[in-house]
Design an enzyme around this catalytic site. Sequence first.
Site, short mmCIF file in Angstrom:
data_model
loop_
_atom_site.label_atom_id
_atom_site.label_comp_id
_atom_site.label_asym_id
_atom_site.label_seq_id
_atom_site.Cartn_x
_atom_site.Cartn_y
_atom_site.Cartn_z
N GLY A 53 0.78 -1.24 0.00
CA GLY A 53 0.00 0.00 0.00
C GLY A 53 0.80 1.28 0.00
O GLY A 53 0.34 2.31 -0.49
N GLU A 107 3.88 4.07 5.88
CA GLU A 107 2.62 3.30 5.81
C GLU A 107 1.62 4.04 4.93
O GLU A 107 1.67 5.26 4.79
CB GLU A 107 2.04 3.15 7.22
N ASP A 108 0.70 3.29 4.36
CA ASP A 108 -0.39 3.91 3.59
C ASP A 108 -1.47 4.43 4.56
O ASP A 108 -1.97 5.53 4.41
CB ASP A 108 -1.00 2.93 2.58
N ASP A 111 -4.84 2.10 10.89
CA ASP A 111 -6.24 1.82 11.21
C ASP A 111 -6.30 1.45 12.69
O ASP A 111 -6.38 2.32 13.55
CB ASP A 111 -6.69 0.70 10.27
N LYS A 139 -6.94 6.69 10.55
CA LYS A 139 -8.35 6.65 10.98
C LYS A 139 -8.33 6.58 12.50
O LYS A 139 -8.41 5.49 13.08
CB LYS A 139 -9.01 5.37 10.47
N PHE A 160 -13.77 2.70 4.28
CA PHE A 160 -12.74 1.86 3.68
C PHE A 160 -12.36 2.50 2.36
O PHE A 160 -13.18 2.61 1.46
CB PHE A 160 -13.20 0.41 3.49
N VAL A 161 -11.13 2.98 2.27
CA VAL A 161 -10.74 3.78 1.12
C VAL A 161 -9.79 3.03 0.18
O VAL A 161 -9.09 2.12 0.60
CB VAL A 161 -10.08 5.11 1.56
N ASP A 167 -5.85 -0.49 -1.57
CA ASP A 167 -6.66 -1.41 -2.36
C ASP A 167 -7.85 -1.92 -1.59
O ASP A 167 -7.89 -1.90 -0.35
CB ASP A 167 -5.83 -2.63 -2.74
N ARG A 173 -5.46 0.31 -6.44
CA ARG A 173 -4.18 0.93 -6.11
C ARG A 173 -3.76 1.97 -7.12
O ARG A 173 -3.04 2.92 -6.80
CB ARG A 173 -3.07 -0.13 -6.04
P1 XMP Z 1 -3.94 -1.76 11.18
O1 XMP Z 1 -5.33 -2.10 11.61
O2 XMP Z 1 -2.95 -2.80 11.57
O3 XMP Z 1 -4.07 -1.80 9.61
O4 XMP Z 1 -3.54 -0.36 11.59
C1 XMP Z 1 -3.18 -1.23 8.76
C2 XMP Z 1 -3.36 -1.89 7.41
O5 XMP Z 1 -4.73 -2.20 7.16
C3 XMP Z 1 -5.10 -1.94 5.84
N1 XMP Z 1 -6.23 -0.98 5.81
C4 XMP Z 1 -6.78 -0.47 4.71
N2 XMP Z 1 -6.49 -0.66 3.42
N3 XMP Z 1 -8.19 0.85 2.82
C5 XMP Z 1 -7.20 0.01 2.48
O6 XMP Z 1 -6.93 -0.15 1.30
C6 XMP Z 1 -8.55 1.10 4.09
O7 XMP Z 1 -9.46 1.89 4.35
C7 XMP Z 1 -7.80 0.39 5.10
N4 XMP Z 1 -7.85 0.39 6.44
C8 XMP Z 1 -6.89 -0.47 6.84
C9 XMP Z 1 -3.86 -1.38 5.20
O8 XMP Z 1 -3.26 -2.42 4.49
C10 XMP Z 1 -2.94 -0.95 6.31
O9 XMP Z 1 -1.58 -1.07 6.00
MG MG Z 2 -1.71 -2.43 3.39
#
Ligand code: XMP
Ligand code: MG
Length: 187
Positions: A53, A107-108, A111, A139, A160-161, A167, A173
Amino acid sequence: MKKFGSGGKNMREMIDKILITEDEISKRVAELGKELEKEYGDRELVVIGILKGSVTFMSDLIRHIDKPILVDYMAASSYEGSESTGHIKISKDITVPIKGKDVLIVEDIIDTGNTLSHIIELFKEREARSVKTITLLTKPSRRQKNVEVEYIGFEIPDYFVVGYGLDYNQIGRNLPFVGVLKEEYYK
Ligand code: XMP
Ligand code: MG
């Protein structure tokens, strides 16, 4: 997601709404790059992107850091579809040694914070001099782990973006903006 594919539609037609435009992203990414350039000065910085990501964000970001840096990637995930599984899997490790180095994790999106907290711990165990994090998106309403994120592109609500590297089941992507998929693609 029913299946990989769009039934003949272009990517943009699969998007319900755009949350962050291409212009907003590129301005913010340039600002962040310059901030990093100032912050790290002449210290040896290892920039580590979390696959897949972060790739789009990272490739734009590093072109705004006018200093010698080292670049590497790690594949780590804690996700299946749109539900967090709460644990992390490292399927590709870094090859650049980080002992004694300043590390910046890219990081992308943050969450729950589970993925990131595991990765920070790992790099500290490997005796990095410092470990900081930059993320395109966060988020805050979904956070479970109290992880420190030093650089943030944008705070978003709990959608969810997809796009700009992010993706949904590998789709989206290649969109140049961050947007929300139409429901029909994940129902
Ligand atoms: P955590 O919960 O460990 O998650 O902080 C981080 C990873 O979860 C994925 N993620 C998303 N991917 N749209 C996405 O495409 C979203 O809205 C989303 N929310 C969480 C992502 O891979 C991230 O690195
Ligand atoms: Mg990811």
